[in-house]
Design a protein around this motif. Structure first.
Motif, short mmCIF file in Angstrom:
data_model
loop_
_atom_site.label_atom_id
_atom_site.label_comp_id
_atom_site.label_asym_id
_atom_site.label_seq_id
_atom_site.Cartn_x
_atom_site.Cartn_y
_atom_site.Cartn_z
N GLU A 191 -6.84 45.66 30.20
CA GLU A 191 -5.29 45.13 30.11
C GLU A 191 -5.04 43.74 29.97
OE1 GLU A 191 -0.99 45.61 32.25
OE2 GLU A 191 -2.48 47.37 32.24
N LEU A 192 -5.94 43.03 30.69
CA LEU A 192 -6.16 41.41 30.62
C LEU A 192 -6.69 41.10 29.21
CD1 LEU A 192 -7.69 40.44 34.01
CD2 LEU A 192 -5.27 40.07 33.21
N ASP A 193 -7.65 41.63 28.77
CA ASP A 193 -8.47 41.73 27.32
C ASP A 193 -7.01 41.78 26.18
OD1 ASP A 193 -10.48 40.81 28.32
OD2 ASP A 193 -11.51 42.83 28.05
N ASP A 194 -6.39 42.86 26.48
CA ASP A 194 -5.07 42.99 25.27
C ASP A 194 -4.06 41.97 25.32
OD1 ASP A 194 -6.41 45.38 24.80
OD2 ASP A 194 -5.12 46.52 25.91
N ILE A 195 -3.93 41.53 26.66
CA ILE A 195 -2.90 40.28 26.91
C ILE A 195 -3.40 39.13 26.25
CG2 ILE A 195 -1.80 38.76 28.25
CD1 ILE A 195 -1.47 41.15 30.39
N VAL A 196 -4.56 38.77 26.44
CA VAL A 196 -5.31 37.77 25.69
C VAL A 196 -5.55 38.01 24.31
CG1 VAL A 196 -7.49 36.54 25.46
CG2 VAL A 196 -6.53 36.86 27.89
N ASP A 197 -5.71 38.84 23.65
CA ASP A 197 -5.80 39.19 22.21
C ASP A 197 -4.42 38.99 21.80
OD1 ASP A 197 -8.56 39.83 22.51
OD2 ASP A 197 -8.24 41.75 22.41
N GLU A 198 -3.25 39.49 22.36
CA GLU A 198 -2.03 39.18 22.00
C GLU A 198 -1.67 37.78 21.69
OE1 GLU A 198 1.39 40.83 20.37
OE2 GLU A 198 -0.33 42.14 21.01
N ILE A 199 -1.85 37.05 22.79
CA ILE A 199 -1.54 35.72 23.02
C ILE A 199 -2.20 34.80 22.05
CG2 ILE A 199 -2.65 34.85 25.01
CD1 ILE A 199 1.12 34.72 24.23
N ASP A 200 -3.49 35.04 22.08
CA ASP A 200 -4.36 34.17 21.35
C ASP A 200 -4.63 34.80 19.90
OD1 ASP A 200 -6.32 32.24 20.63
OD2 ASP A 200 -8.11 33.04 21.55
N ALA A 201 -3.53 35.02 19.33
CA ALA A 201 -3.66 35.62 17.99
C ALA A 201 -4.44 34.80 16.86
CB ALA A 201 -2.11 35.77 17.45
N ASP A 202 -4.52 33.52 17.11
CA ASP A 202 -5.40 32.81 16.20
C ASP A 202 -6.85 32.58 16.58
OD1 ASP A 202 -5.47 31.09 18.51
OD2 ASP A 202 -4.46 29.49 17.18
N GLY A 203 -7.13 33.39 17.74
CA GLY A 203 -8.57 33.58 18.06
C GLY A 203 -9.31 32.11 18.55
N SER A 204 -8.48 31.18 18.85
CA SER A 204 -8.94 29.92 19.46
C SER A 204 -9.66 29.82 20.55
CB SER A 204 -7.73 28.95 19.33
OG SER A 204 -7.16 29.19 20.45
N GLY A 205 -9.54 30.92 21.30
CA GLY A 205 -10.21 31.00 22.64
C GLY A 205 -9.23 30.03 23.79
N THR A 206 -8.27 29.46 23.38
CA THR A 206 -7.53 28.90 23.97
C THR A 206 -6.07 29.33 24.22
OG1 THR A 206 -6.88 27.23 22.40
CG2 THR A 206 -9.05 26.65 23.93
N VAL A 207 -5.16 28.89 25.21
CA VAL A 207 -3.84 29.19 25.42
C VAL A 207 -3.18 28.12 25.73
CG1 VAL A 207 -2.21 30.38 26.83
CG2 VAL A 207 -4.44 31.51 26.58
N ASP A 208 -2.17 27.63 24.75
CA ASP A 208 -1.45 26.38 24.76
C ASP A 208 -0.25 26.74 26.10
OD1 ASP A 208 0.80 27.28 23.37
OD2 ASP A 208 0.03 26.35 21.55
N PHE A 209 0.56 25.62 26.06
CA PHE A 209 1.76 25.99 27.12
C PHE A 209 2.65 26.99 26.67
CE2 PHE A 209 5.99 24.94 29.33
CZ PHE A 209 5.33 25.51 30.70
N GLU A 210 3.03 26.88 25.31
CA GLU A 210 4.26 27.77 24.89
C GLU A 210 3.62 29.15 25.00
OE1 GLU A 210 7.41 26.98 24.50
OE2 GLU A 210 6.98 25.06 25.06
N GLU A 211 2.50 29.39 24.58
CA GLU A 211 1.81 30.85 24.68
C GLU A 211 1.70 31.25 26.15
OE1 GLU A 211 -1.29 30.61 20.81
OE2 GLU A 211 -1.89 29.90 22.85
N PHE A 212 1.24 30.33 27.11
CA PHE A 212 1.45 30.65 28.48
C PHE A 212 2.86 30.99 28.83
CE2 PHE A 212 1.76 28.91 32.72
CZ PHE A 212 0.60 29.57 33.34
#
Length: 155
Positions: free
Chosen positions: A126-147
């Motif tokens: 489920e964590l992987d799914d959340i990350v895949d959803e939020i990191d749609a561009d595949g950058s491997g990072t999460v910015d504050f708005e995504e967070f």
């Protein structure tokens, strides 16, 4: 329960939550995911309460909630705006604890760590799914708005 007048930010959060469950992009979500979304917003309802809420808002009895029906339902469970501003400030502080070099983003591994600390029971998949959803561009990072999107949906 009292309806909250929703701000643009709150509507954005609800739209992101709705879109996450509208996997086929049909403009509606199945009513059986409403309980899950409300839990993410911090409200656990009994089966009976949930059925009552769905009956009230699934006006066409389609077994699907269109976005406007979902917003009407969710406005009963969203905190007033002042709380959102305070929450945003708190989340900014949490984010900055992980963004030690002030780059404006955190690695997805750090983000997963935050999610684990919030709820140790979330399965890794489920964590992987959340990350895949939020990191749609595949950058491997999460910015504050995504967070913010994820955190306001979970809390």
């Amino acid at each position: 329960m009292e309806k909250t007048e929703l701000s643009k930010d709150q509507l954005k959060v609800l739209k992101a939550s709705f879109d996450a469950f509208d996997k086929d992009k049909t403009g509606s979500i199945p009513t059986d995911v409403v309980g899950t979304i409300l839990e993410l917003l911090g409200h656990t309802l009994s089966e009976e309460e949930l059925e009552d809420v769905i009956d009230e808002y699934d006006e066409d009895e389609s077994g699907q909630l269109e976005f406007n029906e979902f917003v009407q339902l969710a406005s009963n469970y969203v905190e007033p705006e002042e709380d959102y501003d305070a929450l945003r400030k708190e989340l900014r502080e949490v984010f900055m604890m992980y963004d030690k070099e002030a780059k404006g983003f955190i690695p997805v591994d750090s983000f997963k760590q935050i999610l684990r600390e919030l709820d140790g029971a979330v399965p890794e998949e489920e964590l992987d799914d959340i990350v895949d959803e939020i990191d749609a561009d595949g950058s491997g990072t999460v910015d504050f708005e995504e967070f913010m999107e994820v955190m306001t949906g979970i809390m």
